[in-house]
Design an enzyme around this catalytic site. Structure first.
Site, PDB file in Angstrom:
ATOM      1  N   CYS A 113       1.029  -1.262   0.115  1.00 42.80           N
ATOM      2  CA  CYS A 113       0.357  -0.242  -0.096  1.00 42.80           C
ATOM      3  C   CYS A 113       1.108   1.224   0.086  1.00 42.80           C
ATOM      4  CB  CYS A 113      -0.484   0.393   1.512  1.00 42.80           C
ATOM      5  SG  CYS A 113      -1.510  -1.571   1.457  1.00 42.80           S
ATOM      6  N   TYR A 140      -5.127 -13.559  -3.890  1.00 42.57           N
ATOM      7  CA  TYR A 140      -4.108 -13.135  -2.690  1.00 42.57           C
ATOM      8  C   TYR A 140      -5.238 -14.366  -1.693  1.00 42.57           C
ATOM      9  CZ  TYR A 140      -3.383  -9.519   0.902  1.00 42.57           C
ATOM     10  OH  TYR A 140      -2.843  -8.443   1.537  1.00 42.57           O
ATOM     11  N   HIS A 191      -1.891 -12.393   4.705  1.00 45.85           N
ATOM     12  CA  HIS A 191      -2.228 -11.292   5.515  1.00 45.85           C
ATOM     13  C   HIS A 191      -3.336 -11.206   6.546  1.00 45.85           C
ATOM     14  CE1 HIS A 191       0.518  -9.265   2.756  1.00 45.85           C
ATOM     15  NE2 HIS A 191       1.648  -9.010   3.505  1.00 45.85           N
ATOM     16  N   ASP A 195       4.992 -10.064   8.826  1.00 43.09           N
ATOM     17  CA  ASP A 195       5.198  -9.735   8.103  1.00 43.09           C
ATOM     18  C   ASP A 195       6.368  -8.065   7.495  1.00 43.09           C
ATOM     19  OD1 ASP A 195       5.560 -10.278   5.246  1.00 43.09           O
ATOM     20  OD2 ASP A 195       3.979  -9.440   4.675  1.00 43.09           O
TER      21      ASP A 195
END
Length: 679
Positions: free
Chosen positions: A29, A171, A174, A266
């Site tokens: 992001c 995806y 996360h 992460d």
């Protein structure tokens, strides 16, 4: 003689496309999202220019029912969104890199505050997106709903292909996406999407198959997969179900992008994890697939990168934060200019662009996020316009950056500092627990300054107003820093406090530590209070950390490290007392009161450490203002903490801005950057 790093520059095929090298900017992001496509495109473009062979977007919503507001991420809801992403893909292709896009359907992590739609979840479950405590639940996805999500994903993949992307993601990482949520061992659905592992993997398999069927003729299909949630038996583990899942899907995607979940793991800060820390979790993946693997670990050393590939941990060196700190890291390695790499310090200020809904910023790289709106380039700066000579007083982060950048422009610079070391607050703070890598802010700038024959640094040179005027230069920049307050004034109290055995962060960083029972009052709310509590506990003090905030080190929520700070302080036996304001201090006790109820409480204490506000060291500036008015000086500028105390990233930015604006006409009434507007 061949370069020891030549392995990093070998091309590698990913399905139907070929990456020009092994440098892979994984999806991350950046705070631009769907609202600022020009800024977004410029930020990705400069990384491609800097040599990253693959450059990816952030997560891109595929449908309005996965609206991630209040966060500004990407959107490919319909065909009207294609032009913005074509702009991004084209900006990456312009420099010969592959463009990747991370498509996402985020299930209960999508709060849908903008669209007001009901998200689909494995069951009706609490919404965790947005604040983390949204008062709502998802709709339990039926099999028809899951087919609908698959169709939306396929449509988004086709739009991404039309926009020109080369790598299209599925995806499941996360802890955020529907595909990942369905993998959970807690998925107790009674249909073919729940229960057994084969059933729980079904939806992810179908997403990959659908995407390959739709775009796999010309686009590579990547799977981003988190192999461990660090939750033990409660979550996915790298030595549990993750290897089974990789084995089931081994040859289906064209590339495996593997990491750990959630984002706070992460992207753990350097305070808690060092470079390469994910290897122990992800190293099994390459043994189970012939497809290329990309992994991350905040690698900045080319030796470590080569080693990771040679040891069979990964095929591509994935990076988010190192590519932000230095978009030209690959090119510098290729040219064997290793000392010029602007190494990431792992502070996660970049993360706060996303978590605070603003364009990305970086402590090390002040041009990050400013590529389009200010026209700033991380390696190029406008040459000098005159033969002026500049005196810079203060060699902390602001002064060092100003001297480096003005020197790069070609001006003659005299840089002075009263201390024995360059770096100011950076050097002092980097000696605190966990912050050693922050020293890189000073080290890189000193290295660059040493290469500039037109910059003349002088340590141990305190400067008075008379000294400044006698020095010769008629243009002066003051980067004289700030001093921590000793009177307790801050956000929660506006009147000074007096007492015995009062210490400040400056005292502790200078080696003057209290002993015995210590109350640390934190009204700063970023890292300093927690780090100093850790320092005191390590030195045998019995510490009580008091803060007016509802949580300890409250602002570190935005840098993804608050939970680790809690864990560290509790493990050291620090007593945590949130929601309390400092009332008074005596030789044997500190009195506080509850921020809401005003109930008073007395804590036995031998010393009080105040972490509140800082006082700008601007006395020299005020002394020199008459000389500016009388014409003895042509220009006088105050920068960094001396202008307005802030985080290190802002001090570096302030120094860089001063360098860019020196000798330029600046209209104080005009907005100094471009804005993206919607008519």
């Amino acid at each position: 003689m061949p370069s020891p790093f030549s392995l990093l520059f070998q091309p590698l095929q990913i399905g139907p496309v070929t990456a020009p090298n092994r440098f892979y900017q994984v999806p991350h992001c950046n705070g631009f999202g769907h609202r600022m496509p020009r800024g977004h495109a410029a930020t990705r473009s400069v990384k491609a220019e800097g040599g990253w062979g693959v450059v990816c977007t952030e997560e891109v919503e595929i449908h309005h029912t996965t609206d991630l507001s209040p966060f500004f991420e990407g959107r490919l809801w319909d065909d009207a969104d294609i032009p913005a992403y074509a702009l991004i893909a084209d900006s990456i292709h312009k420099h010969g890199s592959l463009a990747g896009i991370e498509l996402t359907y985020n299930s209960h992590d999508a709060s849908n505050l903008y669209s007001r739609a009901s998200a689909f979840g494995p069951r009706s479950m609490s919404v965790t997106g947005g604040s983390g405590f949204e008062p709502g639940q998802t709709r339990a996805a039926t099999k028809d709903d899951l087919r609908q999500v698959r169709k939306w994903h396929r449509n988004a993949a086709l739009r991404a292909k039309t926009a020109g992307f080369d790598i299209i993601y599925c995806y499941a990482a996360h802890g955020m996406t529907l595909a990942f949520h369905l993998l959970s061992k807690h998925n107790d659905r009674a249909d073919e999407y729940g229960g057994s592992l084969e059933n729980r993997v079904r939806f992810l398999r179908e997403l990959i198959e659908d995407t390959k069927d739709a775009v796999g003729d010309t686009c590579a299909v990547a799977l981003r997969f988190a192999v461990d949630e660090l939750l033990g038996d409660e979550g996915m583990t790298h030595d549990g179900e993750a290897p089974e899942i990789v084995s089931m899907l081994a040859e289906l995607p064209d590339l495996w992008d593997v990491n750990i979940a959630g984002w706070y793991n992460d992207s753990a800060t350097s305070r808690f994890e060092k470079a390469g820390f994910q290897e122990k979790y992800i190293s099994f993946v390459k043994r189970l697939t012939t497809k290329p693997v990309v992994g991350v670990g905040r690698y900045t050393s080319p030796e470590a990168m080569v080693s990771a590939i040679q040891r069979g941990v990964m095929d591509f060196i994935g990076a988010a934060r190192p590519s932000i700190a230095d978009p030209f890291l690959p090119n510098k390695i290729k040219e064997e200019r290793i000392e010029d790499i602007r190494e990431c310090i792992g502070c996660n200020i970049c993360v706060t662009g996303d978590t605070r809904f603003v364009p990305i910023r970086c402590t090390q790289n002040p041009t990050m996020g400013e590529e389009w709106r200010r026209g700033w380039h991380p390696e190029i700066i406008a040459p000098k316009k005159s033969d002026k000579e500049i005196l810079i007083v203060g060699a902390g982060p602001a002064g060092l950056e100003a001297a480096r950048a003005i020197g790069q422009r070609g001006y003659r610079v005299i840089l002075t500092d009263a201390g024995r070391d360059f770096g100011g607050r950076v050097i002092r703070e980097s000696s605190l627990p966990g912050l050693a890598e922050w020293r890189r802010v000073a080290d890189w700038r000193v290295t660059q300054i040493e290469k500039l024959p037109n910059v003349f640094p002088y340590l141990g040179s305190p400067m008075s107003a008379a000294d400044v005027l006698d020095a010769g230069p008629r243009d002066v920049i003051l980067a004289t820093g700030a001093t921590w307050r000793r009177d307790g004034i801050g956000r929660a109290r506006q009147t000074p406090i007096t007492g015995h055995n009062i210490f400040t962060p400056d005292d502790l960083m200078n080696g003057k530590l209290p002993q015995g029972r210590v109350v640390l009052y934190d009204d700063d709310h970023y890292y300093m209070g927690g780090v100093l509590a850790e320092l005191l506990a390590q030195n045998g003090c019995r510490v009580t950390l008091v803060t007016p905030a509802a949580t300890v080190s409250a602002w570190t929520e935005y840098t993804l490290e608050q939970s680790r700070i809690y864990q560290r302080l509790l493990s050291l036996g620090v007593t945590l007392l949130p929601h309390h304001v400092l009332a008074s201090s005596s030789p044997e006790a500190v009195t506080v009161y509850h921020a809401i109820t005003s109930a008073k409480m007395t804590i036995s204490a031998d010393a009080l450490v105040l972490v509140t506000e800082r006082i700008p060291n601007d006395a020299l500036y005020r002394e020199l203002l008459p000389s500016l008015a009388s014409g003895k000086l042509d220009s006088l500028r105050l920068i960094g903490d001396a202008e307005a105390p802030n985080i290190i990233a802002q001090a570096v930015f302030s120094g860089h801005l001063a360098a860019r604006e020196f000798d330029e006409e600046v209209d104080p009434d005009a907005t100094p950057f471009l804005r993206e507007r919607t008519l």
